[in-house]
Design an enzyme around this catalytic site. Sequence first.
Site, PDB file in Angstrom:
ATOM      1  N   CYS A   1      16.682   5.926   0.335  1.00  0.00           N
ATOM      2  CA  CYS A   1      15.970   4.738   1.036  1.00  0.00           C
ATOM      3  C   CYS A   1      14.208   5.580   1.154  1.00  0.00           C
ATOM      4  O   CYS A   1      13.495   5.080   1.214  1.00  0.00           O
ATOM      5  CB  CYS A   1      16.034   4.234   2.269  1.00  0.00           C
ATOM      6  SG  CYS A   1      16.410   5.565   3.729  1.00  0.00           S
TER       7      CYS A   1
ATOM      8  N   CYS B   1      17.639   7.425   8.177  1.00  0.00           N
ATOM      9  CA  CYS B   1      17.328   6.166   7.007  1.00  0.00           C
ATOM     10  C   CYS B   1      16.262   5.454   7.575  1.00  0.00           C
ATOM     11  O   CYS B   1      16.327   5.345   8.873  1.00  0.00           O
ATOM     12  CB  CYS B   1      18.393   5.759   6.699  1.00  0.00           C
ATOM     13  SG  CYS B   1      19.797   6.768   5.761  1.00  0.00           S
TER      14      CYS B   1
ATOM     15  N   ASP C   1     -20.812 -16.433  11.831  1.00  0.00           N
ATOM     16  CA  ASP C   1     -20.743 -16.524  10.209  1.00  0.00           C
ATOM     17  C   ASP C   1     -20.564 -18.010   9.996  1.00  0.00           C
ATOM     18  O   ASP C   1     -19.880 -18.712  10.621  1.00  0.00           O
ATOM     19  CB  ASP C   1     -19.128 -15.852   9.872  1.00  0.00           C
ATOM     20  CG  ASP C   1     -19.021 -15.986   8.343  1.00  0.00           C
ATOM     21  OD1 ASP C   1     -19.606 -14.953   7.660  1.00  0.00           O
ATOM     22  OD2 ASP C   1     -18.608 -16.989   7.577  1.00  0.00           O
TER      23      ASP C   1
END
Length: 482
Positions: free
Chosen positions: A68, A34, A441
């Site tokens: 699940c 799980c 930038d």
Amino acid sequence: MPLHPDQCYEALKARDARFDGLFFVGVSTTGIYCRPVCAVRMPGRDRCSFYSNAAAAEAAGYRPCLRCRPELAPGEAPMDTARLVADLAVARIEAGALSDADMDTLAAEFCLSSRQLRRLVKHEYGVTPIELAQTRRLLMAKQLLTDTQLKVADIAFASGFASVRRFNHLFRSRYRLNPTALRGKRVASPQQTTICLKLGYRPPLNWAALALFLTQRGAPCVEQLQEGQYLRTIRIGACRGWIAVTQDTQRGLLLIQASPSLLPVLAQLRARLRHLFDMDANPTVIDGHLAADTHLAALIEHNPGLRVPGTFDGFELALRAVLGQQISVKAATTLFGRFCTFFGAPIETPFDGLDHLPPDADTLAQASLQQIVERGLTRKRAQTVQALAAASAAGSLRLDPGADLAQGKAALADIPGIGPWTTEYIAMRALADPNAFPASDLVLLKAMDATRPAQIKAMAEAWQPWRAYAAMHLWQQASTGG
């Protein structure tokens, strides 16, 4: 993450979503594995064993939980440079590399023999590349059996199996189920005309900002955002089609509707979409690290779960980056739209105006310089586009998350007209480098009140290895004015 059993068990008891995808638990009394968020009854500590990935759990003899659904667990973002080659190989396997080629071909991409690659992956992941590929195919098939009404034969081939017989045998022996048993008594819906996929992510996810960033820098004939639904046209090899994506916040999923024409390339589509939407990011870890900076902390509080948008196609992103050099986002979008309508192939979709594929490298590599100039570029910029397309078409430039980062950046830098800003921006989005940072930038410089790239690089030292996410927060601040 390091698997300390007692710590894993504490996370399991808390059903802490921050650990979803970082480990799986096998329960000896049921023979099932799980996710740590599974809502089933808590098993005793002595019944639990823990595994770093689904393939390792299956190699130990466990089958996936039907509740699940381990195939929906978010993946683990590549972080540890010591595992770089293994991580890149696994990324290629996840994208279906062993469905299209053999181990020798995959190993040659890393200048290794198949035996060396097998040993490396086995050491880092606990299972062989073949076992990983097999688990990927089975989990993909399980999801399609559960969520769609596709024929079993179509699912088998779409998941990468060479025959239905082989698929049925592996599914029964591994999961102890007949493939059709997952569907129970559901009746096939004649109205289902699209393929349904689900992508799990670690919350929070700022879907609105992610989808807006992508569509604001695209072209409406290729990408659109309609009432929170992200739309785009798709080309993978010879397959062409479209997707429509929405967010399910309650279940932590992105829900994808894909055209039936994309069935043969579902594995590649799924891998590309995970990259496009940065599904493997762990915002708890990333935001927690960046929040140590006071300025970023305020931005993160305002926009938790901000992702670094990837790209569906590396060449497409690189072309956009070159077209956007030293001009506004709006002007770059206009230019890209011209390239799509002239060089891109038309396509039919159910959405108004979404009617073209973006140009591919082969088409632009064969186009004349004059044709490129006439789309609105200077001759020098057009030559850069030609060189970029030629390198991509020839295979000397690979721009995808499975490519070697250093080689990709070096190949980009060798192209005349591509400087540090363009290289870092492409590395950030196409090569999935979480630490890429376009320091020159102008928006970033202004946001940090810096006048030179060296200044902002110094400020960004503390943001490593998540500088790309810091850049996204600063760009988001500039775009919203807050």
